[in-house]
Design an enzyme around this catalytic site. Structure first.
Site, PDB file in Angstrom:
ATOM      1  CG  LEU A  68       1.224 -23.317  25.231  1.00  0.00           C
ATOM      2  CD1 LEU A  68      -0.249 -23.350  25.611  1.00  0.00           C
ATOM      3  CD2 LEU A  68       2.052 -22.725  26.370  1.00  0.00           C
ATOM      4  N   GLY A  69       3.333 -26.917  23.116  1.00  0.00           N
ATOM      5  CA  GLY A  69       3.678 -28.330  22.992  1.00  0.00           C
ATOM      6  C   GLY A  69       3.042 -28.943  21.772  1.00  0.00           C
ATOM      7  N   GLY A  71       0.629 -32.198  20.700  1.00  0.00           N
ATOM      8  CA  GLY A  71      -0.254 -33.261  21.153  1.00  0.00           C
ATOM      9  C   GLY A  71      -0.514 -34.248  20.039  1.00  0.00           C
ATOM     10  N   GLY A  73      -1.564 -35.352  16.907  1.00  0.00           N
ATOM     11  CA  GLY A  73      -1.992 -34.815  15.627  1.00  0.00           C
ATOM     12  C   GLY A  73      -2.102 -33.313  15.553  1.00  0.00           C
ATOM     13  N   GLY A  74      -1.422 -32.583  16.449  1.00  0.00           N
ATOM     14  CA  GLY A  74      -1.531 -31.138  16.390  1.00  0.00           C
ATOM     15  C   GLY A  74      -0.513 -30.430  17.261  1.00  0.00           C
ATOM     16  CB  VAL A  76      -0.969 -26.958  22.124  1.00  0.00           C
ATOM     17  CG1 VAL A  76      -1.839 -26.078  23.015  1.00  0.00           C
ATOM     18  CG2 VAL A  76      -1.629 -28.313  21.895  1.00  0.00           C
ATOM     19  CE  LYS A  91      -4.473 -31.523  19.840  1.00  0.00           C
ATOM     20  NZ  LYS A  91      -4.913 -32.690  20.634  1.00  0.00           N
ATOM     21  CG  ASP A 184      -2.274 -40.539  24.959  1.00  0.00           C
ATOM     22  OD1 ASP A 184      -1.483 -41.346  25.492  1.00  0.00           O
ATOM     23  OD2 ASP A 184      -1.901 -39.645  24.177  1.00  0.00           O
TER      24      ASP A 184
END
Length: 350
Positions: A68-69, A71, A73-74, A76, A91, A184
């Site tokens: 999905l993307g 973020g 430090g991780g 998803v 995540k 953020d």
């Protein structure tokens, strides 16, 4: 500014990301739960959660559907529970040093302890043989405000922005009342589902104010949406803890203005600058000009959010009763937002 002279920045926590143009305090937290249900039908393709909330799970319980993307430090993933068929976002958090381990611990604590209709829900922690940590989150099936803006190709109408702002403000009201600063807020971290809900996500650089993991005005998050005082924490403009919470208000103001203009508001459309360009635009640039058709209520609301001096910035509690929010037409919001998310609905069902 002191930051210009001799300041080092922890690169692992600072990004310059702008939206992908080519991509397909003190308030009563009880008000966070007063928003009436949206009339959008929940798609049958995504059943409600069947995994016990807050429990520990195994990666083998899930099958990955797609990425999905990425973020803070991780990565998803969209995943499906093998037994129940329920769909979630997973995540996967990565730690490469002790500071990152502390940040992961903080993120997991925030996710597991928050309980708001306007904050992404955590269903538990997923253990991995490698020892890495993953968190199981509710799947927001219409993507993010960033992806919706990119796929739409034109700005959002004010009626939609007002409803979005009210939901995000209620999420921030909840977080701030629990001494959590997000740090953020941006279109990519505000997730949407086809039930018309907007939820705050990605707590990878968030701060629990009663802790001291790192200074609240450290250089973490996405540079483009940072408030002026976060570039120069030696100044007297951030006003203690109020300034910490006020940084989220600045980021929200920029986010809403971006939805209104259709592009990042502090730079020409399509420009992808370096850190120095962004810092100059945020700290020294003139306030963004709004189109002539912008209403006086929206102009005033954005002006309250984008005060360079954080002590003059309105709080979340004040913004919640601003006429731009308080005068929201629910019916108009539902209609316009349904039009915005309809392409996402088609993509999900296909």
């Amino acid at each position: 500014m002191a930051v210009i002279r001799e300041r080092r920045f922890p690169k692992a926590n600072l990004t310059l990301d702008l939206p992908r143009q080519d991509s397909t305090s003190g308030s009563d937290c009880r008000q966070c739960f007063s928003l009436p249900p949206f009339p959008f039908p929940q798609p049958a393709a995504f059943p409600t959660a069947a995994v016990h909330s807050g429990g520990d799970h195994r990666l083998s319980d899930f099958e990955k559907i797609k990425v999905l993307g990425h973020g803070n430090g991780g990565t998803v993933y969209q995943v499906r529970h093998r037994r129940t068929g329920s769909v979630y976002a997973l995540k996967a958090l990565t730690a490469d040093d002790s500071l990152r381990q502390q940040q992961i611990a903080c993120e997991v604590q925030i996710l597991r302890s928050t309980d708001s209709l306007f904050v992404i829900h955590c269903h538990g922690v997923v253990s991995a043989p490698s020892g890495d940590t993953s968190v199981l989150l509710e799947f927001m099936n219409a993507g993010s405000l960033e992806s919706l803006l990119a796929s739409r190709g034109i700005p959002f109408p004010e009626s939609a922005i007002s409803g979005i702002a009210r939901q995000v403000l209620r999420g921030l009201s909840y977080l701030h009342s629990h001494e959590i600063v997000h740090r953020d807020i941006k279109p990519g971290n505000l997730l949407v589902n086809t039930a018309g809900e907007i939820k705050i996500a990605d707590f990878g650089v968030s701060k629990i104010m009663r802790r001291s993991l790192d200074p609240c005005f450290s250089y973490v998050g996405t540079c483009a949406y940072m408030s002026p005082e976060r570039f120069d924490p030696d100044s007297n403009s951030y006003g203690g803890n109020h300034g910490a919470y006020a940084a989220d208000v600045w980021s929200l103001g920029l986010t809403l203005l971006e939805l209104h203009l259709g592009h990042f508001p502090l730079l020409p459309p399509g420009q992808r600058p370096d850190w120095a360009t962004l810092m100059c635009a945020i700290c020294f640039g003139e306030p963004p000009e709004l189109p002539e058709f912008a209403s006086s209520n929206f102009r005033d609301f954005i002006g309250r959010c984008l005060q360079k001096d954080s002590s003059k910035r309105w709080s979340v509690a004040q913004l919640l009763v601003h006429p731009f929010i308080d005068g929201l037409d629910e019916g108009e919001f539902n209609r316009t937002f349904r039009e915005i998310i309809s392409p996402a609905t088609v993509a999900v069902e296909s």
